[in-house]
Design an enzyme around this catalytic site. Structure first.
Site, mmCIF file in Angstrom:
data_model
loop_
_atom_site.group_PDB
_atom_site.id
_atom_site.type_symbol
_atom_site.label_atom_id
_atom_site.label_comp_id
_atom_site.label_asym_id
_atom_site.label_seq_id
_atom_site.Cartn_x
_atom_site.Cartn_y
_atom_site.Cartn_z
ATOM 1 C CG HIS A 90 -0.002 -0.029 2.570
ATOM 2 N ND1 HIS A 90 0.663 1.067 3.013
ATOM 3 C CD2 HIS A 90 0.160 -1.168 3.240
ATOM 4 C CE1 HIS A 90 1.066 0.641 4.160
ATOM 5 N NE2 HIS A 90 0.982 -0.825 4.361
HETATM 6 O O1 LIG Z 1 5.126 -0.759 14.220
HETATM 7 P P1 LIG Z 1 3.670 -0.627 13.347
HETATM 8 O O2 LIG Z 1 2.618 -0.737 14.175
HETATM 9 O O3 LIG Z 1 3.706 0.410 12.196
HETATM 10 O O4 LIG Z 1 3.783 -2.181 12.455
HETATM 11 C C1 LIG Z 1 2.777 -2.252 11.911
HETATM 12 C C2 LIG Z 1 3.324 -2.791 10.352
HETATM 13 O O5 LIG Z 1 4.080 -1.572 9.840
HETATM 14 P P2 LIG Z 1 5.826 -1.760 9.482
HETATM 15 O O6 LIG Z 1 6.077 -2.644 10.646
HETATM 16 O O7 LIG Z 1 5.470 -2.555 8.128
HETATM 17 O O8 LIG Z 1 6.183 -0.356 9.256
HETATM 18 C C3 LIG Z 1 2.256 -3.020 9.279
HETATM 19 O O9 LIG Z 1 2.646 -3.270 7.963
HETATM 20 P P3 LIG Z 1 2.283 -2.314 6.822
HETATM 21 O O10 LIG Z 1 2.819 -2.761 5.382
HETATM 22 O O11 LIG Z 1 0.763 -2.704 6.726
HETATM 23 O O12 LIG Z 1 2.536 -0.903 7.288
HETATM 24 C C4 LIG Z 1 1.415 -3.954 9.647
HETATM 25 O O13 LIG Z 1 0.378 -4.345 8.932
HETATM 26 C C5 LIG Z 1 0.735 -3.855 11.322
HETATM 27 O O14 LIG Z 1 0.043 -4.925 11.579
HETATM 28 C C6 LIG Z 1 1.962 -3.594 12.065
HETATM 29 O O15 LIG Z 1 2.695 -4.658 12.237
HETATM 30 P P4 LIG Z 1 2.881 -5.599 13.383
HETATM 31 O O16 LIG Z 1 3.784 -6.657 13.143
HETATM 32 O O17 LIG Z 1 1.555 -5.974 13.676
HETATM 33 O O18 LIG Z 1 3.517 -4.480 14.462
#
Ligand SMILES: O=P(O)(O)O[C@H]1[C@H](OP(=O)(O)O)[C@@H](OP(=O)(O)O)[C@H](O)[C@@H](O)[C@H]1OP(=O)(O)O
Length: 461
Positions: A90
């Site tokens: 996304h």
């Molecule tokens: O630390 P956050 O809450 O931002 O982590 C998100 C994930 O973000 P990312 O670690 O990739 O920066 C998010 O991935 P995204 O690609 O959708 O931005 C993920 O969907 C969300 O569940 C959080 O990951 P987590 O592993 O559940 O902490």
């Protein structure tokens, strides 16, 4: 029959039917920052990990987001694209609600506990905490633009695939994760293709109801496969020890030094500054840049590049152990998506050999960083000799596994199947190109361009 020989054991248990495909192997383009003359990355923006803007790895987008600059590098002139199958993260998004709660906490801490009267602390204390939990990772306006522009660039790169006729005859498929940021990214991508590239007039309420089959199809089994893999849920998601290296690095000397520096700048007791609060202050710097294009946020003043490298490693440890090479099941859990992609390619070869129309020449699939990272690990990409651990930060400064260089917002893995009329051998008639973030990549296990699979059908994994 499309066969793919894969030398690496990575594929042994993936289960796809045998493929024979010649991968056009072009050496990996440096994914470092391109020296676009008009762009100087704000010093910390190279270290934002999965909160990195797409522009950091493709600065040409800043000059002209619709300009396709490396057409000659990408398209073998003697081959015709038959099909494109993509997995796209996304676009730029708001912080998740869990991060926003931490943002509020660090901001309140500075307002209530800082004893400093420095200009920086005054700026932080007067900074407006404009994020709120309702935002919870939703796509922002910039994220819509990311998708619209990406659609335009990919269609420009492969104009014979992204045609009005194919759109109107439902020859394009748009699949998405159920998360709103992915659904909205898919709609923005379609809008960029339909209104931007193909030039359809926008309807008053800007919906696509008059375009057949332009409604995104939600498929979490594919786009959020990690939620549907019991082995992953047990061994990683719900296993408190699975991210041990991340937890240990939060207590490392490197993180301690960053915390001490921030504590001194804020004049807040060190023991009140957890690694998570230090990290979220760094994330605020990243979100202010990504969402509002603010490159001089006071939150960035808390850190220098050395701190940035430490905090990037902290994020990379999470991605490595939760989504990457850290645990075997991480990559294995993406096998169904891997198989789905190659079944699409094989179907197109079969149709082409029978002189049939390619039934779905365009397949665009929208997910997350955690959709892409396991798949890239399954493909053996960005694998370092030594695992990323809490105690080898200093040895890993030149590591391949840097999530911000691999899966920034709007990152995209694209497989293109070509038919090559001038092929001298049967093996060269059908060829697949793999692009990551609009740069060609080759399979790291292949010492040459030929790949033939010599193994019995899948043993499962
Ligand atoms: O630390 P956050 O809450 O931002 O982590 C998100 C994930 O973000 P990312 O670690 O990739 O920066 C998010 O991935 P995204 O690609 O959708 O931005 C993920 O969907 C969300 O569940 C959080 O990951 P987590 O592993 O559940 O902490």
């Amino acid at each position: 029959m499309l066969n793919m020989n894969v030398i690496s054991s990575t594929y042994r248990n993936t289960g796809p039917k045998a493929f024979q495909v010649l991968f056009i192997s072009v050496s990996w383009f440096c994914t470092g920052i391109h020296n676009s003359p008009s762009y100087r990355s704000p010093s910390l923006s190279l270290y934002f990990g999965t909160k990195t803007r797409y522009e950091e790895i493709n600065p040409f987008v800043l000059d002209n987001p619709l300009l396709v600059t490396r057409k000659e590098d990408i398209l073998p002139i003697t081959c015709t694209p038959l099909k494109i199958v993509s997995v796209i993260r996304h676009g730029t998004r708001y912080p998740t609600s869990s991060q926003i709660k931490k943002m509020k906490k660090i901001h309140a801490l500075i307002q209530e506990r800082s004893r400093s009267s420095s200009e920086l602390v005054r700026e932080l204390q007067s900074w407006e905490m404009w994020y709120d939990v309702w935002m919870d990772g939703q796509l922002v306006k910039k994220g819509e633009q990311d998708m619209q522009n990406l659609a335009h660039r990919l269609a420009t790169l492969f104009p014979s695939l992204f045609t009005t006729e194919r759109l109107q005859k439902c020859k394009m498929s748009f699949v998405t994760s159920s998360k709103h940021r992915c659904v909205d990214s898919t709609k923005a991508f379609i809008g960029g293709l339909v209104h931007g590239y193909l030039g359809f007039p926008r309807t008053p309420n800007n919906v696509l109801e008059d375009i057949p089959c332009s409604e995104p199809v939600v498929n979490d089994t594919l786009m959020r496969f990690f939620d549907h893999c019991p082995k992953f849920l047990v061994e990683v998601e719900d296993n408190d020890t699975a991210l041990r290296e991340l937890d240990n690095f939060k207590k490392s000397p490197e993180m301690r030094r960053v915390t001490q520096k921030v504590s001194a700048l804020l004049d807040v007791p060190e023991q009140e500054l957890s690694a998570d609060l230090i990290q979220v202050a760094f994330f605020i710097c990243s979100f202010e840049l990504a969402i509002k294009n603010i490159s001089d946020s006071p939150w960035c003043e808390l850190f220098d590049e050395e701190d940035g490298r430490v905090l990037e490693y902290l994020n990379d440890l999470k991605q490595y152990w939760k989504r990457g090479y850290g645990h075997h099941i991480n990559s294995r859990s993406s096998c169904n998506l891997f198989r789905h992609i190659f079944n699409h390619l094989e179907e197109a070869v079969t149709e082409s050999k029978r002189s049939q129309q390619i039934s779905s020449p365009v397949v665009m699939q929208f997910g997350h960083a955690e959709t892409l990272l396991p798949l890239l690990a399954l493909l053996g990409l960005f694998k370092d000799e030594k695992p990323l651990t809490a105690d080898n930060f200093s040895m890993q400064s030149n590591r391949k596994f840097r999530s911000g260089q691999i899966v920034p917002y709007a990152s995209n893995l694209v497989f293109v199947l070509y038919h090559c009329d001038m092929a001298e051998t049967e093996r060269e008639e059908y060829q697949v190109q793999m692009l990551l973030n609009e740069n060609i990549v080759h399979f790291p296990h292949s010492q040459n361009t030929d790949l033939t699979l010599n193994r019995p059908r899948s043993q499962g994994y």
